[in-house]
Every structure is written in structure tokens, then in C-alpha cells.
Write an enzyme that holds these catalytic residues in place. Sequence first.
Site, PDB file in Angstrom:
ATOM      1  N   ASP A  21       0.839  -1.195   0.000  1.00 41.72           N
ATOM      2  CA  ASP A  21       0.000   0.000   0.000  1.00 41.72           C
ATOM      3  C   ASP A  21       0.878   1.250   0.000  1.00 41.72           C
ATOM      4  O   ASP A  21       1.751   1.405   0.860  1.00 41.72           O
ATOM      5  CB  ASP A  21      -0.904  -0.019   1.239  1.00 41.72           C
ATOM      6  CG  ASP A  21      -1.697   1.251   1.418  1.00 41.72           C
ATOM      7  OD1 ASP A  21      -1.972   1.929   0.406  1.00 41.72           O
ATOM      8  OD2 ASP A  21      -2.043   1.580   2.570  1.00 41.72           O
ATOM      9  N   ASP A  25      -4.316   3.916   2.588  1.00 38.68           N
ATOM     10  CA  ASP A  25      -5.732   3.588   2.792  1.00 38.68           C
ATOM     11  C   ASP A  25      -5.948   2.170   3.297  1.00 38.68           C
ATOM     12  O   ASP A  25      -7.081   1.742   3.512  1.00 38.68           O
ATOM     13  CB  ASP A  25      -6.539   3.829   1.517  1.00 38.68           C
ATOM     14  CG  ASP A  25      -6.205   2.853   0.389  1.00 38.68           C
ATOM     15  OD1 ASP A  25      -5.232   2.080   0.535  1.00 38.68           O
ATOM     16  OD2 ASP A  25      -6.908   2.873  -0.642  1.00 38.68           O
ATOM     17  N   ASP A  29      -2.015  -1.416  -3.758  1.00 38.39           N
ATOM     18  CA  ASP A  29      -2.433  -0.693  -4.962  1.00 38.39           C
ATOM     19  C   ASP A  29      -1.439  -0.922  -6.092  1.00 38.39           C
ATOM     20  O   ASP A  29      -0.376  -1.525  -5.898  1.00 38.39           O
ATOM     21  CB  ASP A  29      -2.591   0.796  -4.663  1.00 38.39           C
ATOM     22  CG  ASP A  29      -1.451   1.375  -3.840  1.00 38.39           C
ATOM     23  OD1 ASP A  29      -0.278   1.155  -4.227  1.00 38.39           O
ATOM     24  OD2 ASP A  29      -1.711   2.028  -2.814  1.00 38.39           O
ATOM     25  N   HIS A 309      -4.710 -17.232  -3.857  1.00 34.86           N
ATOM     26  CA  HIS A 309      -5.589 -16.366  -3.067  1.00 34.86           C
ATOM     27  C   HIS A 309      -6.837 -17.088  -2.572  1.00 34.86           C
ATOM     28  O   HIS A 309      -7.537 -16.559  -1.696  1.00 34.86           O
ATOM     29  CB  HIS A 309      -5.993 -15.143  -3.895  1.00 34.86           C
ATOM     30  CG  HIS A 309      -6.833 -15.480  -5.075  1.00 34.86           C
ATOM     31  ND1 HIS A 309      -6.357 -16.194  -6.158  1.00 34.86           N
ATOM     32  CD2 HIS A 309      -8.143 -15.222  -5.360  1.00 34.86           C
ATOM     33  CE1 HIS A 309      -7.314 -16.346  -7.038  1.00 34.86           C
ATOM     34  NE2 HIS A 309      -8.415 -15.772  -6.588  1.00 34.86           N
ATOM     35  N   ASP A 310      -7.131 -18.263  -3.109  1.00 31.34           N
ATOM     36  CA  ASP A 310      -8.302 -19.038  -2.687  1.00 31.34           C
ATOM     37  C   ASP A 310      -7.952 -20.236  -1.812  1.00 31.34           C
ATOM     38  O   ASP A 310      -8.860 -20.910  -1.315  1.00 31.34           O
ATOM     39  CB  ASP A 310      -9.062 -19.565  -3.919  1.00 31.34           C
ATOM     40  CG  ASP A 310      -9.906 -18.498  -4.591  1.00 31.34           C
ATOM     41  OD1 ASP A 310     -10.307 -17.537  -3.904  1.00 31.34           O
ATOM     42  OD2 ASP A 310     -10.164 -18.618  -5.794  1.00 31.34           O
TER      43      ASP A 310
END
Length: 543
Positions: A21, A25, A29, A309-310
Site C-alpha cells: 500500500d 488507505d 495498490d 488467493h483461494d
Amino acid sequence: MQKTWWKEAVVYQVYWRSFYDTDGDGYGDLEGVIRKLDYIKELGADVIWLNPIYGSPDVDNGYDISDYRTVMAKAGTMETFERLLGEVHARGMKLIMDLVVNHTSDRHPWFTEARSSTDNPKRDYYIWRREANNWRSYFTPSAWEYDERTGEYYFHSFATEQPDLNWENPRVREEIYEMMRFWLDKGIDGFRMDVINLLAKQAGFPDAEHPENISYLGNNPGIHEYLQEMHERVLKHYDVFTVGEIPFVTPEDGLLYVGEERGELNTLFHFEVCDYMAHWEMDKFKAIQKRWYDGMWGRGWNSQFLNNHDHTRLVTRFGNDKEYRVQSAKCFAVLLHTLPGMPYVYQGEEIGMTGVRFDSIEDYNDIALKNKYKEELEKGRDPQEVFRSLLHLARDNSRTPVQWDGSANGGFTEGTPWIKVNPNFREINVEQALADPDSVFYTYQKLIRLRKENPVMIYGTYEPLLEEDDRIYAFLRELDGEKWLILLNISDQSTVCTLPGSIASAEKELILANYKVNGPDGSSCEMKPYEARIYRVKSERRG
């Protein structure tokens, strides 16, 4: 066998919201990906797979798309994306994007119009019925959601906020093809295609005898015609790489998607390991690898991955994330890069990041986990029992932020992270890994370099050895007279490895190991917990 650049590539998956990041936030990104490109390049990866960045309400972390041609604010801007693409190419790497076209967000303008009335021109962009059948979706007890305004049900393979597109409608297909050209014309290098075998539906939506087995969602008549049309209309006009996420497939099915003469996809992910092995099962894994090699080799290309990611991080799910974390991470790295097929490295895997177990369901963001938790509670089950039963395979296990250093939030963000950082970030982080020449990172780097320098790791045949051994995984790779022996003790106990036949007495040169190897390599050797060795077989004595 046809040789191509993508067969020789190693892919690094960037789940950008948990990567780095730069604006505080709490979400990673695209600017963060740019700043860490040199790190990925140093590792040695050739291709970056970027998870969805499109406009989205973010109900399912970007897999619910409301605008295919914009970049969601959390990720950045189109200008940032174009700069990222240029920086990737400037480093000699390639970038592929997620293609999510089985479904959209329920906030996509198409669906907003579709649900406005039964005679709207966009109505048949989606699938509507007056009555629901008994099918489940991935995330909910029913694949159908009732729409009060129009008095019909719409179909969703995933969350209720993710209505499935109607691929029977040629206008839908042309909209998708135009969108694909939009991104390909920007210069991206291909697509990872999300659940691509779900596009075609069973005619008439008959009730399932066993609705809990949701394989009826995929591999239905018409799917290959859709993919061949996609290839003909779009893909063949660009020099790109495609990989399909394809659940519920056998090797025989797989060849229909990636056979080199089929004109569909380049390669695929199957899920016989990650969907059907909650924990390590040696006999099952060996059988899966042999079956897919026998079914595909020389005719279609496979992929190798052990987490993403799963799916829970591999050292926690399949290895030992405590006393043997480093050794098991290295052992699985060797396995991943020496098996036939394309290796995929998921961010943080290369430093041995572990899965996480938060204290409360409130600490989790995963919509699939939360929906399942709610469903089980409605059956009257004990909340703590349900919570514990779901933790091991929770998708958020692998979604915690990359641990860059030992500072606050693991150096991921100066704000409040969108999901908690794994508490072990002070012991496990990139800064520590790069400073330690014996770290997991450098094992991955060596393996990737070996793969680039030795075609036997890519194009070599695969011959399993010691197939009945429940601790030792042993196999040979051979190409043009070059023969390599891979030995792995995938267990947390020391064990004796006794080699068969001429391999036992062969002269062998040690190429890589994750422990110090002492003494000559004879017919048998004692292997420590999660020990891995790669040998070049220099000569064999035959009796």
C-alpha cells in the site's frame, strides 16, 4: 513437443490488495506493485498474474465486476495501470490479467437494466426462470435469487451479488470479446480466465440427484464452442498466453481445453490437489501427478500450484509451519519447480509465509466463509464448533498482507490494513529473507534459475519411483540424455530412502539440497524431515 516461451515461464501471482500500500488507505495498490517490481524481477519470475483491478463494489474482492473498462479506485487509475504495464515490459517480464466473464456484479449497468423489466433489451444478458431448481452455488445454498420487481429468479454460481451472464446470447459474447480486445490492445500479455468452464449451462436446468456435488456447474455442452469462438474472434490475433481456471476436470477433459491442436487455451489449473486434499496425502498426490502426466504429456500443458488467493498457504496446509517451516517451504518449492508443468508462485510463498488463524469470525472478510458460517448456524450447530471447522481452508488464510519487514503492519501500510497482518511478521518478512543467504527466497531463486538453464526441468519426461512409499516422493526427469533425480521426504520424520535398480548404484552429482548432505550417494540414504535433493545422474551401472 512444441517449445514456446510460456512453457518455459514461471508465473508470480500478485493479489494486489494485500501486496503493498502506497497511499495509506490500507489496501495494496498498483503503485505498490510498481515499487516492488524489482523484487519480483530479482526472484526470477517471467510473468505477473494480476488479480482483478476492474471497477467493482468489492463484495468478492474484485471478482464482482461493475465496469470492465475502468480501474477501481482502491487499486489506482488507468494511468497507473498503463505505467505498471510499461514498467513490467521494461524489465523483460509479462503481465496477464484476470478475465472474469462467467458473471458480473449485480451493480453492473447490464444487470441494472436487465432487472428493470422482463422486456428490457438487456434482460437476456442474464439467466432468468420462473421457478428455481435445487442447485447450490459455490457460496450459497441456492444458485437462484428471487427478484421481487419482475417476479423471476436469476442464476448465480457464486454470491447473490454475482449474477451469471447468459453466454447463449451472441450479444453478450460480442460484448466480452470487445472488452478483451480493449485490454489486449493496451499491450497486456494474456489472461488467467476465472472459472472459464462454467460459461455453458445444462439445458433446462434439471434438478440434481446430489445437489451438494456442484460439478453440474461446469464442463457442460457448448463450452468448447464458446472457447473456440473466443480464440477465433480474439485470441489468435494476439501473441498472448492463456490459462483457464477449470474445476471438476479429469486429464481427458483437460485435453479438450488445452490440446495443442484444439484452438482454445494454452494451459489450465485443475483442482484435484487443492480442492480434494485438505491436508497432505502422499498416495493421493502421487496418483494425481501420474494420472495428469499420462493423460496430458506431449499433447497439452499443465500447471503446478500448491496455494493461491483461494487456498491456504502451502506450509500451513501441506507442510509444517512451526518447527520445520523453512525446510518444508523449501521442500515444496523443489517439488513445485521440478514436476512437469508451469510453476505458479503466490506472493509471500517465496519467503515461507504461513496461514493465519484469527480469533473471531469478525476478523475475516471472505464472503464464502461468512456465508458458510451463517448457513451452518441456521442448522443449529454450535458457533465455536462451526468456526473452528472452517478455519483450515478459509480463503483469508492466504490473503493477509505481504510481510515486507518487521515494522508496524509488516511494512505493508502506514494506515489500517484491510485485513489483519499475520502476527508472525517480525520473524517472517522479505527484509529478513533477503539478508539470509540460506532463506526460502534464495531457494526459489535458485530453482527458477535452474529451470531457465536446464530444459530437462521443463521438457523432460517424468518417471515416478518408490510409488508405494508414504514419505518419500522420488522421480526422474529426462531429456536428450540428461537425467535428473529428485528426492523429497515430505514428512516431519527422518526416513531411509532406498533407491531402485540402476539408479541406486549410479554416479550422481548433487545440484541442490535444503540440508547439508554428507557422504557418498549410494543405494540408500537417510533423509531428514522435509529434506529435498536434486541430483544429476551421471552414469548408471546395469546388471
